[in-house]
Design a protein around this motif. Structure first.
Motif, PDB file in Angstrom:
ATOM      1  N   GLY A 216       0.819  -1.309   0.276  1.00 63.05           N
ATOM      2  CA  GLY A 216      -0.094   0.077   0.007  1.00 63.05           C
ATOM      3  C   GLY A 216       0.920   1.089   0.044  1.00 63.05           C
ATOM      4  N   ALA A 217       2.153   1.004   0.067  1.00 59.65           N
ATOM      5  CA  ALA A 217       3.071   2.483   0.152  1.00 59.65           C
ATOM      6  C   ALA A 217       3.297   2.728  -1.326  1.00 59.65           C
ATOM      7  N   TRP A 218       3.566   4.284  -1.530  1.00 56.15           N
ATOM      8  CA  TRP A 218       3.495   4.764  -2.647  1.00 56.15           C
ATOM      9  C   TRP A 218       4.665   4.068  -3.422  1.00 56.15           C
ATOM     10  N   ARG A 219       4.357   3.786  -4.794  1.00 55.32           N
ATOM     11  CA  ARG A 219       5.358   3.275  -5.638  1.00 55.32           C
ATOM     12  C   ARG A 219       5.539   4.420  -6.702  1.00 55.32           C
ATOM     13  N   PRO A 220       6.784   4.985  -7.182  1.00 56.65           N
ATOM     14  CA  PRO A 220       6.963   6.146  -7.773  1.00 56.65           C
ATOM     15  C   PRO A 220       6.918   5.518  -9.443  1.00 56.65           C
ATOM     16  N   PRO A 221       5.757   6.186 -10.083  1.00 59.62           N
ATOM     17  CA  PRO A 221       5.556   5.939 -11.363  1.00 59.62           C
ATOM     18  C   PRO A 221       6.833   6.553 -12.385  1.00 59.62           C
ATOM     19  N   VAL A 222       6.925   6.083 -13.366  1.00 59.82           N
ATOM     20  CA  VAL A 222       8.025   6.592 -14.374  1.00 59.82           C
ATOM     21  C   VAL A 222       7.182   7.159 -15.550  1.00 59.82           C
ATOM     22  N   TRP A 244      -0.316  13.419  -3.688  1.00 57.03           N
ATOM     23  CA  TRP A 244      -0.812  14.531  -2.840  1.00 57.03           C
ATOM     24  C   TRP A 244      -2.069  13.784  -2.124  1.00 57.03           C
ATOM     25  N   ALA A 245      -2.720  12.994  -2.905  1.00 56.17           N
ATOM     26  CA  ALA A 245      -3.979  12.258  -2.511  1.00 56.17           C
ATOM     27  C   ALA A 245      -3.556  11.359  -1.402  1.00 56.17           C
ATOM     28  N   TYR A 246      -2.406  10.589  -1.853  1.00 51.36           N
ATOM     29  CA  TYR A 246      -1.952   9.557  -1.028  1.00 51.36           C
ATOM     30  C   TYR A 246      -1.507   9.897   0.297  1.00 51.36           C
ATOM     31  N   LEU A 247      -0.873  11.180   0.357  1.00 48.70           N
ATOM     32  CA  LEU A 247      -0.329  11.772   1.559  1.00 48.70           C
ATOM     33  C   LEU A 247      -1.357  12.290   2.290  1.00 48.70           C
ATOM     34  N   LYS A 248      -2.598  12.538   1.820  1.00 49.33           N
ATOM     35  CA  LYS A 248      -3.623  13.120   2.761  1.00 49.33           C
ATOM     36  C   LYS A 248      -4.341  11.797   3.298  1.00 49.33           C
ATOM     37  N   ARG A 249      -4.347  10.710   2.383  1.00 46.37           N
ATOM     38  CA  ARG A 249      -5.046   9.539   2.863  1.00 46.37           C
ATOM     39  C   ARG A 249      -4.167   8.825   4.087  1.00 46.37           C
ATOM     40  N   GLU A 250      -3.065   8.768   3.717  1.00 43.96           N
ATOM     41  CA  GLU A 250      -2.251   7.744   4.650  1.00 43.96           C
ATOM     42  C   GLU A 250      -1.345   8.688   5.755  1.00 43.96           C
ATOM     43  N   GLY A 251      -1.923   9.869   5.976  1.00 45.17           N
ATOM     44  CA  GLY A 251      -1.476  10.797   7.221  1.00 45.17           C
ATOM     45  C   GLY A 251      -0.231  11.167   6.985  1.00 45.17           C
ATOM     46  N   GLY A 252       0.239  11.319   5.726  1.00 46.48           N
ATOM     47  CA  GLY A 252       1.564  11.570   5.544  1.00 46.48           C
ATOM     48  C   GLY A 252       1.787  13.113   5.520  1.00 46.48           C
ATOM     49  N   LEU A 253       0.751  14.002   5.256  1.00 43.41           N
ATOM     50  CA  LEU A 253       0.668  15.445   5.138  1.00 43.41           C
ATOM     51  C   LEU A 253       0.918  15.974   6.801  1.00 43.41           C
TER      52      LEU A 253
END
Lengths: 331, 133
Positions: A216-222, A244-253
């Motif tokens: 479920g962690a962010w996987r950087p796209p190319v 950005w949506a991922y950061l918001k969802r996972e509490g990363g912000l």
């Protein structure tokens, strides 16, 4: 109206002047920053980094136009190196920012590194805060041409784009450690050139070899782009939005806010403590005494520093003892 | 850190010869100034906006197209309207002697014609900025 109010009302000349004050460590800069601090933390900050000549400025310009099309205000911080010999600089990123530059909704500021290593200028963090308080919704920060050690952008940006281009030799080798690890989105620019497929494949491979990510962690796209004609740029924006949506969802912000605050607070506390300790050491004479011992190899620098710190702490405690209110003068 | 002079070198209008602009930009850099170079074919509006955003102390306009009579006063006027009438405006390039008084009248501090010495340009700029500052 004073400078802070004008800046908050969106006045470009006020924002520009405030940035100059901060860059020059002007006496008024600290007060201005502390006045504006409560009004910061709202903007979204995106870093754009990568080796020289890969098209960072052109891509930044295209992204500025992309984000503008949604109606928000955009700020761009473009950093170029200062000459170590003359202290001067030629800041040429605007040459490649012709689309955004015609629009007052895009505020572009060129900064010289002024001796700072790490790919940014010392003032970058404060310049971001000023643009944030000035109502810029998205702030794009373009670093100097970066290789491995220029990773300071990670301390300021919510999302970092790492840009490479084919045909620069062994381009992935050039960025392998360091900036490979700070990218959230990887961009192969100039993708109409020979070798783009290979460059993209090498990036994918490097990302595969990265340490195991949590599920479920962010996987950087190319992503492949030709920034000159805009192809692929909207996909870069979509992926930046997804991060950005991922950061918001996972509490990363929230976590990032605290982490950035902690690193700033630690840096400020450290420099304040250092300044006080050294000032006390010089005035009290402890500095010269210990320096003599270190120079003569009687004490090593680490031990000497401990002596200075111990004496400083004792002096500080002494000056706070009740009934010894005048202790400061006795030091 | 003290004040570092910021110069915006602009190339408005349609001519494509920016060698002179680049040579002057390098001279300013070598004198320890920060030079913002904006590239070719800028409109007066773009130049004025860039001067405001970059908070430049100096606007150095390089012009070879003969359109100085129109473009230069327009830029000076735009800067005034944006509250930056304090910017030191210099013009370099090919300007007939007869046109110089009108440019000075419009607010240009000095016109540097062909053959001007770089150290003279740099020195004039430094004095004018530090004198006003």
């Amino acid at each position: 109206m004073d400078l802070a109010s004008r800046l908050r009302a969106g006045d470009a000349a006020a924002l520009a002047r405030a940035i100059t004050l901060v860059e020059n460590s002007d006496a008024g800069a600290r007060r201005l920053l502390s006045e504006l601090y409560p009004h910061t933390g709202r903007a979204r900050v995106i870093g754009i980094t990568g080796p020289p000549g890969v098209g960072k400025s052109t891509l930044t310009d295209q992204l500025a136009v992309e984000f503008r099309s949604e109606g928000g205000l955009v700020g761009v911080v473009a950093v170029d190196p200062t000459s170590p010999f003359t202290g001067g600089a030629i800041l040429g990123d605007r040459v490649r920012m012709t689309r955004g530059a015609g629009d007052p909704g895009v505020f572009i500021r060129s900064l010289a590194t002024r001796g700072q290593l790490g790919g940014l200028s010392r003032a970058t963090g404060d310049v971001i805060k000023l643009m944030d308080a000035g109502g810029r919704d998205v702030i794009l920060v373009e670093t100097v041409g970066a290789g491995q050690a220029e990773i300071d952008i990670m301390h300021y940006a919510h999302s970092t784009l790492v840009v490479v281009a084919p045909g620069l030799g062994d381009e992935i080798q050039a960025i392998k450690a360091g900036i490979m690890e700070i990218g959230h989105v990887f961009v192969v620019n100039k993708a109409d050139r020979d070798g783009a497929d290979r460059t993209a494949a090498e990036l994918e491979m490097m990302l595969e070899m990265a340490p195991d990510r949590d599920p479920g962690a962010w996987r950087p796209p190319v992503i492949r782009t030709v920034a000159r004609d805009g192809s692929g740029v909207s996909e870069v924006r979509r992926q930046a939005d997804a991060h950005w949506a991922y950061l918001k969802r996972e509490g990363g912000l929230e976590e990032g806010r605290r982490r950035r605050a902690a690193s700033e607070l630690a840096a400020m506390a450290g420099s304040l403590a250092e300044r006080h300790l050294l000032e006390w050491a010089r005035i009290s004479g402890a500095w010269n005494r210990v320096l003599d011992q270190v120079t003569e190899r009687q004490v090593d620098p680490y031990g000497g520093a401990e002596v200075l710190f111990r004496e400083y702490r004792e002096a500080a405690l002494l000056s706070r003892t009740p009934g010894n209110a005048g202790g400061r003068e006795e030091l | 850190m003290g004040k570092i002079i910021r110069v915006l070198v602009a190339k408005p209008g349609l001519d494509s010869h920016d060698r002179g602009a680049k040579v002057v930009a390098r001279a300013y850099r070598d004198a320890g100034m920060e030079v913002i170079y904006t590239g070719l074919h800028q409109t007066p509006e773009q130049v004025a906006e860039a001067v405001v955003q970059e908070d430049a102390d100096v606007l150095a306009i390089s012009i070879l197209s003969g359109a100085h009579e129109v473009l230069v006063p327009r830029m000076v006027e735009l800067l005034r309207r944006r509250g930056r009438g304090d910017v030191l405006v210099l013009v370099g390039g090919v300007v007939p002697d007869d046109d110089v008084p009108a440019l000075l009248q419009a607010g240009v501090a000095r016109v540097f014609g062909p053959g001007s010495r770089l150290d003279e340009i740099v020195e004039f700029t430094r004095r004018a900025v530090e004198g006003s500052g």
